[in-house]
Design a protein around this motif. Structure first.
Motif, PDB file in Angstrom:
ATOM      1  N   TYR A   1       0.861  -1.176   0.000  1.00 59.76           N
ATOM      2  CA  TYR A   1       0.000   0.000   0.000  1.00 59.76           C
ATOM      3  C   TYR A   1       0.902   1.232   0.000  1.00 59.76           C
ATOM      4  O   TYR A   1       2.003   1.211   0.580  1.00 59.76           O
ATOM      5  CB  TYR A   1      -0.907   0.017   1.228  1.00 59.76           C
ATOM      6  N   ILE A   2       0.434   2.316  -0.629  1.00 60.14           N
ATOM      7  CA  ILE A   2       1.278   3.490  -0.843  1.00 60.14           C
ATOM      8  C   ILE A   2       0.531   4.754  -0.430  1.00 60.14           C
ATOM      9  O   ILE A   2      -0.643   4.934  -0.768  1.00 60.14           O
ATOM     10  CB  ILE A   2       1.681   3.589  -2.333  1.00 60.14           C
ATOM     11  N   ASN A   3       1.222   5.625   0.294  1.00 63.50           N
ATOM     12  CA  ASN A   3       0.679   6.933   0.639  1.00 63.50           C
ATOM     13  C   ASN A   3       0.794   7.831  -0.596  1.00 63.50           C
ATOM     14  O   ASN A   3       1.905   8.127  -1.044  1.00 63.50           O
ATOM     15  CB  ASN A   3       1.463   7.533   1.802  1.00 63.50           C
ATOM     16  N   PRO A   4      -0.324   8.294  -1.157  1.00 68.68           N
ATOM     17  CA  PRO A   4      -0.264   9.078  -2.393  1.00 68.68           C
ATOM     18  C   PRO A   4      -0.053  10.569  -2.185  1.00 68.68           C
ATOM     19  O   PRO A   4       0.057  11.321  -3.159  1.00 68.68           O
ATOM     20  CB  PRO A   4      -1.646   8.819  -3.010  1.00 68.68           C
ATOM     21  N   ASP A   5      -0.021  11.016  -0.935  1.00 68.03           N
ATOM     22  CA  ASP A   5       0.106  12.446  -0.644  1.00 68.03           C
ATOM     23  C   ASP A   5      -0.999  13.266  -1.300  1.00 68.03           C
ATOM     24  O   ASP A   5      -0.779  14.395  -1.751  1.00 68.03           O
ATOM     25  CB  ASP A   5       1.485  12.971  -1.071  1.00 68.03           C
TER      26      ASP A   5
ATOM     27  N   GLU B   1      -7.234   7.641   5.713  1.00 68.72           N
ATOM     28  CA  GLU B   1      -6.703   7.362   7.048  1.00 68.72           C
ATOM     29  C   GLU B   1      -5.825   6.107   7.035  1.00 68.72           C
ATOM     30  O   GLU B   1      -4.762   6.066   7.672  1.00 68.72           O
ATOM     31  CB  GLU B   1      -7.846   7.185   8.046  1.00 68.72           C
ATOM     32  N   PHE B   2      -6.268   5.086   6.306  1.00 67.56           N
ATOM     33  CA  PHE B   2      -5.506   3.840   6.224  1.00 67.56           C
ATOM     34  C   PHE B   2      -4.146   4.067   5.573  1.00 67.56           C
ATOM     35  O   PHE B   2      -3.141   3.455   5.950  1.00 67.56           O
ATOM     36  CB  PHE B   2      -6.300   2.811   5.436  1.00 67.56           C
ATOM     37  N   LEU B   3      -4.094   4.956   4.577  1.00 70.54           N
ATOM     38  CA  LEU B   3      -2.865   5.174   3.801  1.00 70.54           C
ATOM     39  C   LEU B   3      -1.891   6.143   4.457  1.00 70.54           C
ATOM     40  O   LEU B   3      -0.747   6.265   4.011  1.00 70.54           O
ATOM     41  CB  LEU B   3      -3.225   5.694   2.405  1.00 70.54           C
ATOM     42  N   ALA B   4      -2.316   6.820   5.522  1.00 67.02           N
ATOM     43  CA  ALA B   4      -1.528   7.907   6.097  1.00 67.02           C
ATOM     44  C   ALA B   4      -0.122   7.490   6.519  1.00 67.02           C
ATOM     45  O   ALA B   4       0.831   8.270   6.381  1.00 67.02           O
ATOM     46  CB  ALA B   4      -2.277   8.518   7.285  1.00 67.02           C
ATOM     47  N   ASP B   5       0.047   6.271   7.038  1.00 70.23           N
ATOM     48  CA  ASP B   5       1.363   5.856   7.524  1.00 70.23           C
ATOM     49  C   ASP B   5       2.085   4.903   6.568  1.00 70.23           C
ATOM     50  O   ASP B   5       3.094   4.288   6.927  1.00 70.23           O
ATOM     51  CB  ASP B   5       1.232   5.195   8.895  1.00 70.23           C
ATOM     52  N   LYS B   6       1.583   4.791   5.345  1.00 69.91           N
ATOM     53  CA  LYS B   6       2.187   3.873   4.370  1.00 69.91           C
ATOM     54  C   LYS B   6       3.353   4.555   3.647  1.00 69.91           C
ATOM     55  O   LYS B   6       3.431   5.787   3.603  1.00 69.91           O
ATOM     56  CB  LYS B   6       1.134   3.398   3.357  1.00 69.91           C
ATOM     57  N   PRO B   7       4.282   3.780   3.072  1.00 72.72           N
ATOM     58  CA  PRO B   7       5.431   4.375   2.384  1.00 72.72           C
ATOM     59  C   PRO B   7       5.015   5.130   1.116  1.00 72.72           C
ATOM     60  O   PRO B   7       3.957   4.868   0.543  1.00 72.72           O
ATOM     61  CB  PRO B   7       6.290   3.154   2.032  1.00 72.72           C
TER      62      PRO B   7
END
Length: 237
Positions: A42-46, A62-68
């Motif tokens: 999973y990737i944080n898309p900013d 919210e789920f993606l907030a701490d992903k790379p």
């Protein structure tokens, strides 16, 4: 031949409008057999996930907030797909997003320069002209159970597409039983023949879920209930 069945989930439908990849799922096949190697992240898309996209895949901001970020996983992803034939349903969509992400970083070639690409949607349209050929329809057409597919997910869709691809491009073309010999001969098209199992074989071992596994299962069903209203596993027939 090394093949990688690939799918992505995104924040929207057009990378030219700033939309980004938020999930990548890949499974590897060699010689038309799954190797159990996979790549999933999973990737944080900013940026925000559009509501319409969220209704498709259920992946929240919210789920993606701490992903790379993509640049943190780019090299590992590139190394996994490099040199393989990519099997993708509606390839221009995923390849367009992948090339956009790699171009943002710089230093990477276009995907088609290092990978072959097999578009299973184009193939399905040629094989079944005038019919719908989305992944759910193809599963029903080829008798593949995708009842566990409540929402789209890149890794799950890649695993399902691998089954569809194998059946659609050859699969098991004959149910002729092999003789009682130990021959490993194959039918035309590289499909292994069915061999009878000995009646004297030991019974299969039954492995039951542990209390911890059952707890995790129920927590997962709670999540599905929250996102889709009700999971199929809790529907009483």
């Amino acid at each position: 031949m090394r093949q990688v069945v690939l799918d992505t989930e995104t924040t929207g439908i057009d990378p030219k409008q700033g939309h980004r990849i938020i999930e990548i799922g890949c499974v590897e096949m060699i010689g038309r057999k799954l190797t159990k190697r996979h790549f999933h992240v999973y990737i944080n898309p900013d940026r925000e996930v559009e509501e319409e996209a969220f209704r498709v895949h259920g992946i929240s901001n919210e789920f993606l907030a701490d992903k790379p970020r993509f640049h943190e996983i780019a090299q590992e992803f590139f190394d996994f797909i490099k040199g393989a034939e990519l099997i993708i349903h509606n390839a221009p969509f995923d390849i367009g997003f992948m090339d956009h992400e790699f171009a943002r970083i710089g230093g990477y070639p276009k995907t088609a320069e290092v990978c072959g690409v097999f578009d299973s949607l184009v193939y399905a349209r040629k094989k079944h002209p005038g019919q719908k050929n989305n992944l759910d329809i193809l599963c029903r057409r080829y008798g593949i159970d995708n009842s566990h597919r409540e929402l789209h997910g890149a890794l799950l869709d890649s695993e399902i597409l691998a089954d569809v691809y194998l059946l659609m491009t050859g699969g098991q073309t004959s149910l002729g039983l092999a003789s009682n010999s130990e021959s490993d001969s194959k039918q035309e098209g590289g499909v292994e023949e069915i061999r009878r199992l000995s009646q004297e074989r030991p019974p299969l071992k039954v492995i039951r879920a542990s209390e911890e596994e059952l707890k995790i299962h129920e927590e997962r069903l709670d999540l599905i209930d929250k996102k889709s209203g009700q999971s199929l596993w809790r529907v009483k027939h």
